[in-house]
Design an enzyme around this catalytic site. Structure first.
Site: not given
Length: 403
Positions: A170, A374
């Protein structure tokens, strides 16, 4: 006596089922341990390092110089960079046998886990007080331009290696590519980048919460700084107890709803105990300006430097009213991407766009789980099998090829 035996058998069965349902061999106390304590607890060697940036920030970095089985690093160093609002705990929190940091250390890699300025392990500066506005006057620009190169140089100098592997998740991917676009000479210091959920293009975001926060970001930031606070979501004493009270087991309703909305729902793969432990480590701190920068990336759909939203300020910073884009063609180091179909932060179509714009993508890996979101990149019960084993194969392949 018979009824007692039945009760004992039931208790044993339920306990066994609970253990079978979770692959993580971790304890509740892990939520309160610092990363070096956590690593040491599970039998791995650990070193604490402090990295100075050109602009005076003092960054905490932790090294795992060997495996739990006594493995001595015989392979190149790996720099691992964490996600937004988090810390290097991303790489070890799910424990031995599962966490990527430990898995790579057990294979003889020299693991260096970085922490960007402002998180709980990097709250020092040579001149600035941590509570000052000047300390928090940074966006993703400064993290990519100063922090990442400083850590790369530090690791290479300490290990006498010519190159290192880079693993980012990320925000770790965002700042890694900012470093290589703004300082292209650093491409020569990278064996390969393993980019887990590359957060470069973060528009097409299905999360109502994320879109709303991005839309209101400027007003929220002004309200926040009005009270003299320039830090966002810092780590604090009692954090674990607070989240445990807010999200009591077994349902953990509020915490799960937030994670599902922001990250993407994959309920069967989210371990209840692991979620509690993770919330003892994250959030770990960020600047308000970082938040504003991410909001701009979401709203504009453009990978570019921080927009001061004032012509005079932009001219002062960049010599132009136009905010410069990061030139992805400068990223000549080999890149491997990993992405999930149900990732609310990094939509899979955004990953495909990124791959078209990077000049040296050597592989693209879609996680074989339609519900993979995620947070799954660090918390999924099956993450070793569906992601980390692939990362390890690719790192080892790159290691063989470079000789």
């Amino acid at each position: 006596m018979l009824s007692l035996s039945i009760v004992l058998v039931l208790i044993w069965s339920l306990t066994a089922m609970a253990r079978a349902g979770s692959p993580f061999h971790v304890a509740e106390e892990d939520a309160k341990l610092l990363v070096p304590q956590l690593v040491r607890k599970y039998g791995y060697p650990v070193e604490k390092h402090q990295v100075r940036t050109e602009d005076g920030y003092l960054l905490g970095m932790f090294r795992i110089p060997g495996g739990r089985n006594g493995t001595v690093p015989g392979r190149r160093p790996i720099l691992m960079m964490h996600s937004w609002f988090s810390s290097c705990a991303d790489w070890v929190v799910i424990g031995p046998g599962n966490a990527l940091g430990y898995l790579l250390a057990d294979r003889g890699y020299d693991i260096w886990m970085g922490n960007v300025r402002g998180n709980r392990y990097s709250r020092r500066h040579e001149r600035l007080r941590v509570k000052s506005r000047a300390f928090w006057d940074f966006s993703l620009d400064e993290i990519g331009y100063y922090d990442v190169p400083a850590m790369i140089d530090y690791v290479l100098n300490r290990t006498n290696a010519r190159k290192l592997h880079y693993v980012g998740f990320s925000q770790g991917t965002t700042v890694g590519l900012i470093a290589l676009t703004s300082r292209p000479q650093y491409n020569e210091k990278i064996v390969q980048l393993q980019e887990l959920s590359p957060a470069i293009y973060v528009y097409r975001n299905p999360s109502v919460i994320m879109r709303t926060l991005a839309f209101m970001a400027k007003s929220l930031a002004e309200g926040y700084t009005l009270f003299g606070s320039f830090e966002l979501m810092s780590h604090w004493t009692g954090q674990y107890e607070f989240y445990r009270m807010l999200c009591p087991s077994p349902k953990q309703l509020i915490c799960r709803m937030l994670i599902y909305e922001v990250s993407g729902e994959n309920a069967k793969q989210l371990d209840a105990k692991m979620l509690r432990i993770f919330l003892g480590h994250a959030p770990a701190g960020s600047s308000v300006k970082q938040f504003l920068h991410y909001a701009q990336l979401i709203n504009d759909g453009v990978f570019r430097r921080y927009d001061y939203e004032d012509d005079r300020d932009n001219v002062a910073a960049y010599g132009s009213k136009q905010v410069p884009r990061y030139n992805l063609s400068h990223v000549t180091a080999p890149v491997r991407t990993y992405y999930g179909r149900n990732d609310h932060v990094v939509n899979f179509r955004n990953v495909k766009r990124l791959e078209r714009e990077l000049p040296n993508v050597v592989s693209s890996y879609l996680v074989p789980d339609e519900r993979f979101g995620h947070a799954d990149f660090i918390l999924n019960k099956n993450v070793k099998k569906v992601v980390y084993d692939e990362v390890i194969r690719n790192v080892e392949k790159a290691e063989r090829e470079i000789g």
